[in-house]
Design an enzyme around this catalytic site. Sequence first.
Site, PDB file in Angstrom:
ATOM      1  N   ASN A 100      27.531  19.783 -40.809  1.00 44.81           N
ATOM      2  CA  ASN A 100      28.342  18.650 -41.262  1.00 44.81           C
ATOM      3  C   ASN A 100      27.475  17.399 -41.182  1.00 44.81           C
ATOM      4  O   ASN A 100      27.251  16.859 -40.105  1.00 44.81           O
ATOM      5  CB  ASN A 100      29.587  18.517 -40.379  1.00 44.81           C
ATOM      6  N   ARG A 121      29.871  21.448 -44.920  1.00 42.14           N
ATOM      7  CA  ARG A 121      31.058  20.646 -45.211  1.00 42.14           C
ATOM      8  C   ARG A 121      30.690  19.610 -46.270  1.00 42.14           C
ATOM      9  O   ARG A 121      29.723  18.872 -46.126  1.00 42.14           O
ATOM     10  CB  ARG A 121      31.553  19.925 -43.962  1.00 42.14           C
ATOM     11  N   HIS A 158      40.870  16.208 -45.345  1.00 43.19           N
ATOM     12  CA  HIS A 158      41.182  17.061 -44.184  1.00 43.19           C
ATOM     13  C   HIS A 158      41.663  18.449 -44.629  1.00 43.19           C
ATOM     14  O   HIS A 158      42.374  19.137 -43.895  1.00 43.19           O
ATOM     15  CB  HIS A 158      42.276  16.433 -43.292  1.00 43.19           C
ATOM     16  N   HIS A 160      47.854  16.008 -39.265  1.00 41.78           N
ATOM     17  CA  HIS A 160      46.499  15.899 -38.705  1.00 41.78           C
ATOM     18  C   HIS A 160      46.358  14.465 -38.216  1.00 41.78           C
ATOM     19  O   HIS A 160      46.108  13.546 -39.004  1.00 41.78           O
ATOM     20  CB  HIS A 160      45.469  16.225 -39.797  1.00 41.78           C
ATOM     21  N   GLY A 198      41.201   9.223 -38.022  1.00 39.95           N
ATOM     22  CA  GLY A 198      41.593   9.387 -39.419  1.00 39.95           C
ATOM     23  C   GLY A 198      42.774  10.340 -39.402  1.00 39.95           C
ATOM     24  O   GLY A 198      42.805  11.268 -38.600  1.00 39.95           O
ATOM     25  N   ARG A 239      41.992   2.193 -40.499  1.00 42.70           N
ATOM     26  CA  ARG A 239      42.421   2.128 -41.903  1.00 42.70           C
ATOM     27  C   ARG A 239      43.876   1.710 -42.016  1.00 42.70           C
ATOM     28  O   ARG A 239      44.721   2.153 -41.228  1.00 42.70           O
ATOM     29  CB  ARG A 239      42.220   3.482 -42.585  1.00 42.70           C
ATOM     30  N   PHE A 298      43.564   5.020 -29.659  1.00 40.29           N
ATOM     31  CA  PHE A 298      44.997   4.984 -29.357  1.00 40.29           C
ATOM     32  C   PHE A 298      45.263   4.927 -27.854  1.00 40.29           C
ATOM     33  O   PHE A 298      46.273   4.377 -27.428  1.00 40.29           O
ATOM     34  CB  PHE A 298      45.691   6.202 -29.978  1.00 40.29           C
ATOM     35  N   GLY A 320      42.857  15.147 -32.739  1.00 40.39           N
ATOM     36  CA  GLY A 320      42.755  14.507 -31.427  1.00 40.39           C
ATOM     37  C   GLY A 320      44.059  14.016 -30.846  1.00 40.39           C
ATOM     38  O   GLY A 320      44.436  14.357 -29.716  1.00 40.39           O
ATOM     39  N   GLY A 326      47.212  14.425 -32.302  1.00 35.45           N
ATOM     40  CA  GLY A 326      48.266  15.425 -32.494  1.00 35.45           C
ATOM     41  C   GLY A 326      48.231  16.539 -31.467  1.00 35.45           C
ATOM     42  O   GLY A 326      49.270  17.033 -31.025  1.00 35.45           O
ATOM     43  N   GLU A 338      38.021  23.142 -37.884  1.00 37.21           N
ATOM     44  CA  GLU A 338      37.469  23.080 -39.235  1.00 37.21           C
ATOM     45  C   GLU A 338      36.192  23.892 -39.356  1.00 37.21           C
ATOM     46  O   GLU A 338      35.920  24.481 -40.407  1.00 37.21           O
ATOM     47  CB  GLU A 338      37.228  21.613 -39.607  1.00 37.21           C
TER      48      GLU A 338
END
Length: 399
Positions: free
Chosen positions: A9, A92, A181, A209, A213, A242, A286, A333, A335, A386
Site C-alpha cells: 500500500n 492497493r 473503502h 467504516h 476517514g 474532512r 476522536f 478504528g 467503529g 483490508e
Amino acid sequence: MKMKVLVINCGSSSLKYQLIDSDTEDVLAKGLCERIGIDGALTHEPAGKDKIKTTPAMPDHKTAIGIVLEQLTDKENGVITSLDEISAVGHRVVHGGEKFTKSCIITEDVLKEIEACNVFAPLHNPAALIGIEACRELMKDKPMAAVFDTAFHQTMPEKAFLYGIPRKYYDEDGIRRYGFHGTSHQFVSREAAKMLGKDIKDINIIVCHLGNGASVTAVKGGESVDTSMGLTPLEGLIMGTRSGDLDPAILEFIANKENKTVSEVVNILNKESGVLGLSGGISSDFRDVKAARAEGNKAAAAAMDAYVYRVAKYIGAYTVAMNGVDAIAFTAGLGENDDATRAAIGEYLDCIGAKIDAEKNDVHGKAAVISTDDSRVKVLCIPTNEEVMIARDTVALVK
C-alpha cells in the site's frame, strides 16, 4: 494452493506492507516505510519476533521496497529464506474509475488505465503506480494484482451514483459517485454474513467504516448499492479533518469572503474541517475530542453530537434505500474500539428495530454481536482487514 502474498500500500512518501500466508491468513510480517524521499524510517514487525526500527536512506520507493525485501529475507529478522517463497504481490490502488469493476492482474494496459484515473486521485494513484513499477523491477517474475478501493462500489445503480448536475459532466468527464473503502466494506459485509450464519445474497447489511476517514455503505445481496463517499473521499460523513456533506455554495462564500481560490477552500474542507474544525481545533483524534467533551468543552460536545447524528442519518437513509436492513456492522478504528460512540449512534436506531446491548457492546477490536437478543436488526462489531481482502483477491486471480 498455499501461497505467500506480499500486500503493498503505497503513499506519496510512505509504504505499508504485509506478507500473508494465504492458507491460514496469518500475517507473517508487516511494516511501514516512512519519509521516503526525505530521510527514511522503517518499522518492521516479523511475527513472533521483536519489532525493529531503523532509519535507512530511502531516496525513492524502489529503494524502500528493496529494503523491505531485504528485511523479509534477513537471516535474523526475516520470515522467508528467499524471494522465491513469495508467490504474488497485491497492490492497493485507490481509484479505478468505471473501468475496473473488480481486481485484476497488472499488465501494461492496466497501468495505463490506472494512470488515466489519476485525475480523480492525484495524491494516491501516482504513488500506487510508483510502487507497482518498483515491485515489477525488483520482482520481475512475480504475478501482481491491483485491488481497487472503488471497485466494490461499481455495482451501484445510476440512481445512486449520478449527481444532479448537467449530464454532460458524467458522460464527458466521468463525474459521479465512486465511493471508497471498498475492500473494507466488502470484507466486513462478508464477515457479517458468516457471523450470522446467513448467505450474503439473502440479507441487507449496512457497514459503518468509522475511522479518521469514514464511510457508510449499503450492501444488498452482497453488492454495494449506495455509499456515502462520492467522486472523492470528501463527501459523506463528518470525519477527522474532512467536512463531509455540505452546501456547495459554501465554497463560493468562503472563497469570496477570504479571497481564496476554490482549491484553497477545498484544502480547508479536506484538512481543517471535520471534528478538528468543529471542535475549534482541539484535534482530529476522536479520543482527544471526547476527552475535551468530558471536561465540559461545548465545541467538542457539538462536534461529537454532529458526528454521531450524521452516521445515524445515513443508516436510516440506507435502510430505506434497501427497503429494510438485517444487520449493521461497525468497523475501523473508531467503529471497532469506541463502544461509547457505537452506543450513541444506537440511541437513534430503535425505530428501525436495532437495539444495542450495553454489556455486549463492551468490546474493543474483536468480532462480536452487540445487539440485544430481541433486536430485530443484528448489530455487530467486526475488525476490518483490508490486507487480507487484497491477499484473497490476489490469490483468486493468480491460482
